[in-house]
Design an enzyme around this catalytic site. Structure first.
Site, PDB file in Angstrom:
ATOM      1  N   GLY A  10       0.811  -1.211   0.000  1.00 36.63           N
ATOM      2  CA  GLY A  10       0.000   0.000   0.000  1.00 36.63           C
ATOM      3  C   GLY A  10       0.843   1.259   0.000  1.00 36.63           C
ATOM      4  O   GLY A  10       2.071   1.207   0.100  1.00 36.63           O
ATOM      5  N   GLN A  11       0.179   2.416  -0.101  1.00 36.55           N
ATOM      6  CA  GLN A  11       0.947   3.663  -0.182  1.00 36.55           C
ATOM      7  C   GLN A  11       1.662   3.971   1.130  1.00 36.55           C
ATOM      8  O   GLN A  11       2.797   4.453   1.112  1.00 36.55           O
ATOM      9  CB  GLN A  11       0.060   4.826  -0.620  1.00 36.55           C
ATOM     10  CG  GLN A  11      -1.149   5.123   0.234  1.00 36.55           C
ATOM     11  CD  GLN A  11      -1.978   6.268  -0.335  1.00 36.55           C
ATOM     12  OE1 GLN A  11      -1.598   6.955  -1.287  1.00 36.55           O
ATOM     13  NE2 GLN A  11      -3.145   6.487   0.232  1.00 36.55           N
ATOM     14  N   ASP A  35      -1.756 -14.739   2.879  1.00 31.54           N
ATOM     15  CA  ASP A  35      -3.141 -14.280   2.819  1.00 31.54           C
ATOM     16  C   ASP A  35      -3.528 -13.752   4.200  1.00 31.54           C
ATOM     17  O   ASP A  35      -3.743 -14.525   5.137  1.00 31.54           O
ATOM     18  CB  ASP A  35      -4.051 -15.436   2.402  1.00 31.54           C
ATOM     19  CG  ASP A  35      -5.515 -15.013   2.308  1.00 31.54           C
ATOM     20  OD1 ASP A  35      -5.794 -13.811   2.485  1.00 31.54           O
ATOM     21  OD2 ASP A  35      -6.362 -15.901   2.068  1.00 31.54           O
ATOM     22  N   ALA A  59      -4.684  -2.863   5.781  1.00 35.11           N
ATOM     23  CA  ALA A  59      -6.040  -2.442   6.154  1.00 35.11           C
ATOM     24  C   ALA A  59      -6.971  -2.573   4.958  1.00 35.11           C
ATOM     25  O   ALA A  59      -6.532  -2.581   3.805  1.00 35.11           O
ATOM     26  CB  ALA A  59      -6.038  -0.995   6.648  1.00 35.11           C
ATOM     27  N   THR A  61      -9.243  -0.414   3.027  1.00 35.85           N
ATOM     28  CA  THR A  61      -9.373   1.040   2.896  1.00 35.85           C
ATOM     29  C   THR A  61     -10.463   1.479   1.924  1.00 35.85           C
ATOM     30  O   THR A  61     -10.652   2.675   1.733  1.00 35.85           O
ATOM     31  CB  THR A  61      -8.033   1.654   2.455  1.00 35.85           C
ATOM     32  OG1 THR A  61      -7.625   1.051   1.218  1.00 35.85           O
ATOM     33  CG2 THR A  61      -6.958   1.436   3.504  1.00 35.85           C
ATOM     34  N   TYR A  98      -2.115   1.525  12.600  1.00 37.46           N
ATOM     35  CA  TYR A  98      -2.596   2.792  12.044  1.00 37.46           C
ATOM     36  C   TYR A  98      -4.119   2.813  12.009  1.00 37.46           C
ATOM     37  O   TYR A  98      -4.765   1.824  11.652  1.00 37.46           O
ATOM     38  CB  TYR A  98      -2.018   3.018  10.643  1.00 37.46           C
ATOM     39  CG  TYR A  98      -0.512   3.023  10.661  1.00 37.46           C
ATOM     40  CD1 TYR A  98       0.200   4.182  10.940  1.00 37.46           C
ATOM     41  CD2 TYR A  98       0.204   1.847  10.467  1.00 37.46           C
ATOM     42  CE1 TYR A  98       1.579   4.177  11.006  1.00 37.46           C
ATOM     43  CE2 TYR A  98       1.582   1.823  10.536  1.00 37.46           C
ATOM     44  CZ  TYR A  98       2.263   2.987  10.805  1.00 37.46           C
ATOM     45  OH  TYR A  98       3.624   2.970  10.882  1.00 37.46           O
ATOM     46  N   TYR A 124     -16.713   1.050   7.640  1.00 39.80           N
ATOM     47  CA  TYR A 124     -15.266   1.228   7.674  1.00 39.80           C
ATOM     48  C   TYR A 124     -14.835   1.787   9.021  1.00 39.80           C
ATOM     49  O   TYR A 124     -13.911   1.266   9.675  1.00 39.80           O
ATOM     50  CB  TYR A 124     -14.826   2.158   6.544  1.00 39.80           C
ATOM     51  CG  TYR A 124     -13.396   2.625   6.652  1.00 39.80           C
ATOM     52  CD1 TYR A 124     -12.342   1.755   6.398  1.00 39.80           C
ATOM     53  CD2 TYR A 124     -13.098   3.935   7.018  1.00 39.80           C
ATOM     54  CE1 TYR A 124     -11.019   2.176   6.503  1.00 39.80           C
ATOM     55  CE2 TYR A 124     -11.786   4.372   7.124  1.00 39.80           C
ATOM     56  CZ  TYR A 124     -10.751   3.492   6.867  1.00 39.80           C
ATOM     57  OH  TYR A 124      -9.450   3.908   6.978  1.00 39.80           O
ATOM     58  N   LYS A 128     -12.498  -0.073  11.943  1.00 37.89           N
ATOM     59  CA  LYS A 128     -11.232   0.490  12.430  1.00 37.89           C
ATOM     60  C   LYS A 128     -11.288   0.717  13.937  1.00 37.89           C
ATOM     61  O   LYS A 128     -10.296   0.468  14.644  1.00 37.89           O
ATOM     62  CB  LYS A 128     -10.925   1.795  11.703  1.00 37.89           C
ATOM     63  CG  LYS A 128     -10.597   1.632  10.216  1.00 37.89           C
ATOM     64  CD  LYS A 128      -9.354   0.792   9.985  1.00 37.89           C
ATOM     65  CE  LYS A 128      -8.089   1.494  10.425  1.00 37.89           C
ATOM     66  NZ  LYS A 128      -6.866   0.689  10.110  1.00 37.89           N
ATOM     67  N   TRP A 149      -6.997  11.723   5.724  1.00 37.77           N
ATOM     68  CA  TRP A 149      -6.809  12.223   4.358  1.00 37.77           C
ATOM     69  C   TRP A 149      -5.432  11.848   3.796  1.00 37.77           C
ATOM     70  O   TRP A 149      -4.669  12.698   3.325  1.00 37.77           O
ATOM     71  CB  TRP A 149      -7.014  13.721   4.318  1.00 37.77           C
ATOM     72  CG  TRP A 149      -8.429  14.156   4.589  1.00 37.77           C
ATOM     73  CD1 TRP A 149      -9.395  13.451   5.242  1.00 37.77           C
ATOM     74  CD2 TRP A 149      -9.043  15.399   4.207  1.00 37.77           C
ATOM     75  NE1 TRP A 149     -10.562  14.164   5.299  1.00 37.77           N
ATOM     76  CE2 TRP A 149     -10.373  15.366   4.672  1.00 37.77           C
ATOM     77  CE3 TRP A 149      -8.587  16.524   3.541  1.00 37.77           C
ATOM     78  CZ2 TRP A 149     -11.271  16.429   4.475  1.00 37.77           C
ATOM     79  CZ3 TRP A 149      -9.470  17.580   3.344  1.00 37.77           C
ATOM     80  CH2 TRP A 149     -10.798  17.532   3.800  1.00 37.77           C
TER      81      TRP A 149
END
Length: 294
Positions: A10-11, A35, A59, A61, A98, A124, A128, A149
């Site tokens: 991920g980013q 997995d 996560a 997302t 996170y 979501y 979380k 964000w």
């Protein structure tokens, strides 16, 4: 130090690999190798790696898709961190996790603090929050960063979507009544690396912290600044910031409700880690420059 990094594709995960690499030996299994929806597969990783620190960047997302894929969202956002926390507690090692501003009800205009009452508006956000509570109640040494964000030079995110639309359209409507602080994945990873470095020195921070850029804007304001900075960088665009119209969120309905107030108070992190978090606009400039390869 063996550091198990999950979600490296991920980013945020990509930036974690860059920032943490000087601090230990990183083990970052891919989705093809492990997995994360399979608890037994993850248990096998624990036995093989025997990490001294777990950094969970994995996560679910897809905010809107979570409304119809509740079980999958809860597996990655709640059950996975709970499993990681149980392992960390037994092994006596720290866990870094996170989270998101979506755990708060999103009303008012005051920044949310770490002790503010929660009240998610979406599946979501519920998933979380369940993950946060599992980690905090596990007995494991933990560090939870709630952010908002998130965007970056890699992966799918608002900045890259705006740049694409800016090359395709002559006008654009963007929500103007939802407010937060655009926060690059790079900054999240850099702060994480500092926390890990302090941990190795025996000066680690623990518990729940907010991690976001200073300042605030709306999605409309964020879009306009993206176009202004892109124009200065001579990115070919069909529209300018003057052609971006602000609209209320009610005119852009989505399956999942979005919080109107995503402001996060960051003073606790700044004080305990001894840092000053940067304003979101210069961080956008750095991220855009990296994306453009400048």
């Amino acid at each position: 130090m063996n550091i198990l990094v999950l979600g490296a594709g991920g980013q945020v995960g990509f930036e974690l690999l860059r920032a943490l690499s000087p601090l230990g030996e990183l083990i970052a299994p891919t989705r093809e190798q492990v997995d994360l929806a399979d608890p037994d597969a993850l248990a096998g990783v624990f036995r093989a790696v025997r990490p001294e620190l777990i950094v969970n960047g994995a996560a679910w997302t897809a905010v809107d898709a979570a409304e119809t894929h509740r079980e999958s969202a809860f597996r990655l956002n709640a059950e996975l961190p709970a499993q990681l926390a149980r392992f960390a507690a037994v092994a006596g090692i720290p866990l870094i996790h996170y989270s998101t501003d979506y755990v708060y009800p999103g009303d008012g205009d005051s920044p949310w603090r770490e002790d503010s009452p929660t009240g998610p508006l979406s599946v979501y956000g519920e998933s979380k929050l369940a993950g946060d509570e599992a980690v905090m109640g596990s007995g494991a040494r933990h560090l939870i960063f709630r952010t908002c964000w998130v965007y970056g030079a890699r992966g799918r995110n608002f900045m890259k979507t705006m740049l694409q639309l800016g090359q395709e359209r002559d006008a654009l409507k963007v929500v103007g009544d939802q407010v937060g602080a655009p926060t690059p994945a790079r900054l999240i990873a850099q702060v994480t690396a500092l926390a890990v470095y302090r941990l190795r020195l025996g000066q680690g921070i623990e518990g729940l912290y907010h991690l976001a850029c200073r300042g605030e804007t709306s999605w409309h304001g964020f879009a306009c600044e993206i176009f202004r900075q892109a124009a200065r960088a001579q990115v070919p665009l069909r529209l300018t910031d003057q052609q971006v119209q602000a609209i209320p969120g009610s005119e852009y309905p989505t399956p999942a409700r979005r919080p109107g107030n995503s402001r996060l108070a960051v003073e606790r992190l700044e004080q305990d880690l001894g840092i000053t978090l940067p304003h979101w606009e210069p961080q956008l400039r750095l991220t855009l420059r990296e994306y453009l390869g400048a």
